[in-house]
Design an enzyme around this catalytic site. Structure first.
Site, PDB file in Angstrom:
ATOM      1  N   GLU A  97      -5.006  -6.654   1.857  1.00 55.13           N
ATOM      2  CA  GLU A  97      -3.825  -7.400   2.287  1.00 55.13           C
ATOM      3  C   GLU A  97      -3.888  -8.876   1.949  1.00 55.13           C
ATOM      4  OE1 GLU A  97      -5.318  -5.184   4.338  1.00 55.13           O
ATOM      5  OE2 GLU A  97      -3.778  -3.693   4.819  1.00 55.13           O
TER       6      GLU A  97
ATOM      7  N   HIS B 223      -1.946  -0.152  15.937  1.00 50.82           N
ATOM      8  CA  HIS B 223      -0.802   0.236  15.096  1.00 50.82           C
ATOM      9  C   HIS B 223       0.503   0.218  15.875  1.00 50.82           C
ATOM     10  CE1 HIS B 223      -4.083   1.812  12.620  1.00 50.82           C
ATOM     11  NE2 HIS B 223      -3.237   1.921  11.608  1.00 50.82           N
TER      12      HIS B 223
ATOM     13  N   GLU C  31       0.847  -1.195   0.000  1.00 51.55           N
ATOM     14  CA  GLU C  31       0.000   0.000   0.000  1.00 51.55           C
ATOM     15  C   GLU C  31       0.878   1.240   0.000  1.00 51.55           C
ATOM     16  OE1 GLU C  31      -2.026  -1.196   3.484  1.00 51.55           O
ATOM     17  OE2 GLU C  31      -3.119  -2.766   2.405  1.00 51.55           O
TER      18      GLU C  31
END
Lengths: 372, 337, 322
Positions: free
Chosen positions: B70, B139, B30
């Site tokens: 993904e 994250h 990405e």
């Protein structure tokens, strides 16, 4: 009174760690005697006495990290008073300022030169005089001369180079023979406009130097062979392959230990430096190509005696008595006219393990002061 | 020639040199280019943190922006690897593995064994991990133990720029799938890196500091914090040996055990939560094979068993720091039965 | 692509080989000779063969649980497959994969797959490799109606369109994902409509009809080879056995499989058509039947006689063992 100070081994050394004192306070010491072990980022080595006398003070504590030039101890005659010694040390320390980082970077730094399709790295120290060229051995590089380069450059320009396939020179070695490596060294001398030099070769570098001396005697003012190959048949079995193929610390460490009489010199940092070199693309192939030409069926295939016979100049042969790679017995029975220096308790790397002695005889040899 | 560059630059250089050397190396992920299909500039991002910046200009179609998909593109990387390419896929945050784990865990990891040794899957999944950037629970994780658990995957977590370049080149040349973990907090770390290409073999831990009193076994960002603690402790007379595992799979058991046997006192530092972790794994290894050498219980310094919190005051407590590591070392060093 | 007589005989031989292989595995499994899970392809042969007749060895396919037919049609060695199902050292995967993981990358077969929906992303990768390397090769992902609902399939169809990949998605809709009906599980009315939503042409064909599959696959593969991107084909088909061997199939109406076998069998339909209009004699097909029976007999007896892998093999083919 003489100050014993932290030495500077190599361009990048800014500090060292005092590992261990080898001599007691009050002991008589000869110039060149090993007084204490110091470890740097690169290597563990002994600091030698700058003068003969008595080690009156051990100033540096074991375990301490000190900058280059810092006071480690004081050498003086036995009759100098304690007060005078203390005063000397105090004055030294008061006046001492460590070399600034900026200054440390100002010294000579390695250069690259293009020679017949090779980019060769070299380091020049000193100026003028009759220049000398130092040629390392299999798997080595110009840092092998860490303890010699500066000392030898007092009277002359001294060049240490990385052979093709080594150090930070390009990794193409062509057929990898001694002859083609010798051509590269000759090309190096041409490129740097060195018509004639004192040529010093270690191990494989010895055979390269002998090749050049025999082929072009007028370009070689004097020849020095340190633990050279090509003078006998024996060679430590498995050493070349072991060195060429090892990719890991556990594989390379025993190989490197065989180079020294004292295996403790093979520090983790030394191992890491060798591994960093060995990991570069093309190194394994280059070393394999060179190794192919050196040993077959466990015996040396390179012979330099014939070459030496055609060289009329001065020849110095240096060997460590405890060399496990190429035995010191190869220094016995050499043709007349050579000066032979066999150093006790030293292995295959006398220029590192007995640097003071090696530097001394080399300097004398360059000046023609040695007798055969 | 070696020069000083950042870990981020070292990764970029490794990709650049391998793409130049081998046309079967492609990079996908990405925004690894950034700007595909948009009207502004191409290579606008070069990866979310700019790690792949500049490669599009050199390698064009071998730099592939993917949709946010993904499982498709990690799976495509695996399939391409089994079809003759050497893809480097970027899974932006390792936290995102939840949506593509099958492609890594059941496909890539198993082909070689399950197909009787008749398949190779030379894929690299580069992925960011680690806390400290206030990026919160989804994250910031350090999930390397999950991958380390899977036979067939190799797991790499460089700490220095030198290691990052050499390990990534090794990863790309390796014929097995490699998960390459990049700590967000290490990208700006500087260090000397040769300009030439080189590769570092997997399964060799790095003893980054030698010492005889206490072993600190660590990985990733925690190696820096362990070194910081070791520096403080040296001033107190405690000499620590700091071991950077460098790869958790294959694991260099010998170096860990040698260090534990040398010091007899061990602290394991791991940024991940404490259960079924690298920390527990290392301590089990030592307890199994170096029990007789131990002079004190093994101490683990880890994150707590919670998600990663957001607010600074919370996250700073969550991550092991030099002070906690030093405290653990002092307690292990001073232990007497 | 016009079919020559040789093509037709080859197609028949492949379909017959698959049928004979599966029927025999069914028998041997029931006799307790085979361990583990097996999922039989009997009834669906025309799908695999109709597609594979267009492919070369360099083209790649990814398969499903029900992979034997895809393997045989793609050219995987039949005795090695049988040996694999028996867990032998001589098997396609040296006894390490079993029925659900037979693969032969040299034959372009990227593996049967134990994960429903595992194949489509892999085929995007194979197609990407062909595109990057500039070959005219294609990748074909076989999926079932079960995998047609997996996110990996949706994502892969989207990615194939985004990257304009030479990929073909072939859905073999046999009406049941395990024990759940496709009519229940597929939210959209038609798989083909769904595929069109991802921006690729889609066809729905009778999966028992070799000629219908062959024609649709020909168009899809031509598009892929010419750089026109992905396509989708739904093959509507019946499976003659359960989801796995040992499945009592109580979810199916009684007689469903038998009726399909009696009235809509791909081999019968094929034989009827080629003997009527392609100048092929029944005897030629009978010869093939006999040769195939001998091949399968031989495969079973050699598989039974072949050695198991050495016990130490459980630690090989992985980079490290602890």
């Amino acid at each position: 009174m003489r100050a014993l100070v932290m030495p500077k081994w190599g361009l990048t050394m800014t500090q060292g760690v005092v590992v261990k004192w080898l001599v007691d306070e009050g002991a008589d010491v000869e110039q060149g005697a090993e007084l204490l072990d110091v470890e740097t980022e690169k290597i563990l080595s002994a600091v030698e006495s700058p003068a003969s006398g008595v080690l009156r003070r051990r100033v540096a504590a074991e375990g301490s990290t000190l900058p280059v030039g810092a006071l480690l101890g004081v050498i003086a005659d036995a009759d100098v008073s304690n007060e005078a010694i203390d005063g000397f040390a105090a004055t030294f320390e008061a006046e001492f300022t460590p070399e600034a980082e900026a200054e440390a970077g100002e010294g000579p730094s390695p250069q690259q030169v293009d020679v017949d399709g090779h980019s060769l790295r070299y380091l020049k120290m000193g100026e003028g005089g009759e220049p000398a060229v130092l040629v390392h051995g299999f798997g080595g590089d110009l840092n092998n001369w860490l303890f010699n380069h500066e000392a030898l450059s007092a009277e002359r320009a001294v060049y240490a180079l990385d052979l093709p396939g080594h150090g930070e020179s390009s990794k193409n070695v062509g057929d990898g023979t001694v002859g083609s490596l010798a051509q590269a060294v000759a090309g190096f001398m041409d490129a740097l406009e060195l018509p004639a030099v004192h040529l010093v070769g270690h191990s494989l570098g010895g055979a390269i130097a002998a090749e050049l001396a025999g082929a072009t005697p007028d370009r070689v003012r004097s020849l020095t062979l340190i633990a050279s190959i090509g003078l006998g048949r024996e060679f430590l079995p498995g050493f070349l392959d072991g060195f060429a193929t090892a990719r890991r610390r556990r594989q390379i460490k025993p190989v490197l230990e065989a180079l020294f009489a004292d295996p403790a010199l093979v520090t983790r940092r030394l191992v890491n430096e060798v591994l960093q070199y060995k990991r570069l693309d093309g190194v394994e192939e280059a070393l394999a190509a060179i190794a192919r030409d050196l040993v077959a069926d466990g015996e040396q295939t390179v012979a330099i005696r014939e070459r030496l016979a055609t060289y009329p100049g001065r020849i110095l042969v240096i060997w460590g008595a405890d060399d496990q790679i190429v035995p010191a017995s190869h220094a016995v029975g050499l043709p007349d006219g050579m000066h032979v220096e066999v150093i006790d308790a030293v292995g295959h790397m006398p220029m590192m393990e007995a640097s003071a002695r090696v530097n001394q005889v080399l300097a004398a040899h360059f000046e023609g002061l040695l007798t055969a | 020639m070696a020069r000083t560059i950042t870990l981020l630059q070292a990764i970029n250089e490794a990709l650049d040199q391998e793409m130049a050397r081998d046309s079967s190396v492609i990079v996908m992920g990405e925004d690894v280019v950034g700007g595909s299909g948009a009207e502004g500039e191409m290579d606008a991002w070069g990866g979310p943190l700019g790690v792949t910046k500049g490669l599009y200009g050199k390698y064009g179609d071998r730099m592939l922006d993917t949709p946010i998909t993904e499982s498709a593109f990690i799976g495509a990387a695996v399939g391409a690897a089994a079809s003759g390419l050497r893809p480097v896929a970027e899974l932006m945050f390792s936290d995102f593995v939840g949506v593509c784990f099958d492609q890594i865990y059941n496909q890539a990891a198993k082909f070689r064994y399950m197909f009787g040794g008749r398949a190779e899957t030379p894929v690299v999944v580069r992925t960011m991990y680690g806390a400290g950037l206030r990026a919160a629970a989804q994250h910031s994780q350090s999930p390397y133990s999950i991958f380390t658990h899977v036979p067939g995957l190799k797991c790499v977590m460089p700490v220095t720029p030198y290691d990052a370049k050499g390990l990534l080149i090794q990863a790309i040349r390796d014929n097995d799938p490699v998960i390459f973990f990049e700590h967000k907090g290490l990208y700006e770390t500087e260090g000397e890196v040769p300009e030439q290409s080189y590769s570092i073999p997997f399964g060799e831990a790095n003893v980054v500091r030698e010492g005889n009193d206490v072993s600190i076994i660590s990985l990733g960002l925690m190696v820096h914090r362990s070194l910081e603690a070791a520096e403080t402790l040296a001033g107190e007379g405690i000499q620590c040996e700091v071991v950077d595992l460098r790869t958790t799979s294959p694991l260099d058991e010998d170096t860990v055990l040698e260090s534990a046997e040398n010091t007899g006192r061990v602290v394991v530092v791991d940024e991940a939560p404490p259960r079924c972790s690298i920390a527990t794994d290392i301590s089990a290894l030592i307890a199994q094979h170096a029990f007789d050498a131990l002079e004190a219980p093994i101490s683990l310094v880890t994150a707590p068993h919670t998600p990663v919190p957001f607010a600074g005051v919370l996250e700073d407590q969550y991550m092991p720091d030099a002070a906690r590591i030093a405290a653990a070392v002092r307690s292990v060093a001073g232990y007497a039965p | 692509m016009a079919l020559t007589k040789n093509d037709l005989l080859r197609a028949y031989r492949l379909m017959r080989t698959i049928r004979e292989f599966e029927e025999r595995v069914h028998v041997e499994f029931a006799a307790g000779e085979i361990e583990g899970f097996v999922h039989l392809y009997a009834g669906e042969e025309a799908c695999a063969v109709g597609v594979m007749l267009h492919l070369t060895k360099a083209d790649r396919i990814a398969s499903t649980h029900r992979g034997h037919g895809h393997c045989i049609a793609k050219g995987v060695d039949v005795p090695a497959m049988m040996a694999e199902i028996y867990g032998r050292a001589t098997g396609s995967c040296r006894g390490k994969g079993g029925s659900m993981h037979i693969a032969d990358l040299d034959a372009g077969m990227m593996g049967a797959n134990g994960i429903v929906g595992g194949g489509p992303p892999l085929i995007c990768g194979a197609a990407l490799a062909a595109k990057v390397q500039g070959t005219r090769d294609v990748g074909v992902a076989f999926i079932g109606d079960g995998a047609s609902n997996q996110g990996t399939t949706f994502e892969s169809m989207n990615l194939a369109t985004v990257w304009n990949l030479p990929a073909i998605f072939v859905a073999e809709n046999n009406g049941y994902a395990e024990a759940t009906a496709a009519d229940y599980a597929i939210g959209a009315g038609s798989l083909a409509d769904r595929a069109e939503g991802f921006g690729m042409p889609a066809a729905t064909v009778d999966g028992h009809d070799f000629f219908a599959v062959h024609e649709a696959a020909g168009e899809a593969i031509r598009r892929a080879r010419e750089g026109d991107g992905p396509s989708f084909i739904e093959c509507q088909v019946n499976r003659y056995y359960g989801h796995y061997e040992g499945d009592a199939q109580t979810y199916r109406p009684p007689g469903e499989a038998e009726a399909a076998r009696a009235n809509h069998d791909c081999l019968d339909m094929f034989a009827g058509r080629v003997t009527a209009s392609a100048g092929i004699e029944r005897e030629e097909l009978d010869d093939i039947d006999r040769a195939v029976a001998a091949l399968i007999d031989g495969a079973v007896s050699s598989a039974k006689a072949d050695p198991a892998p050495a016990a130490s093999e459980y630690l090989t083919d992985v980079y490290i063992d602890y």
